[in-house]
Design a protein around this motif. Structure first.
Motif: not given
Length: 55
Positions: A30-42
């Motif tokens: 879950g931490g990995l998913v929440l780390a990658l999603r905002p970075a991908a949005i940016f």
């Protein structure tokens, strides 16, 4: 120099996702998913606008 700022922005968004996962007591996945999603949005939303050259 500008590339370093891009990477810093992506790292900041990823760190915010990790902190949110930690506050919510999520597992590492879950931490990995929440780390990658905002970075991908940016990457998808902000970088194309920053790369435009006024002309």
């Amino acid at each position: 120099m500008l590339h370093a700022l891009y990477l810093l922005g992506i790292a900041a968004f990823a760190a915010s996702g990790v902190f949110a996962a930690h506050r919510a007591d999520m597992d590492p996945f879950g931490g990995l998913v929440l780390a990658l999603r905002p970075a991908a949005i940016f990457r998808d939303l902000h970088l194309p606008r920053l790369r435009r050259v006024p002309g």
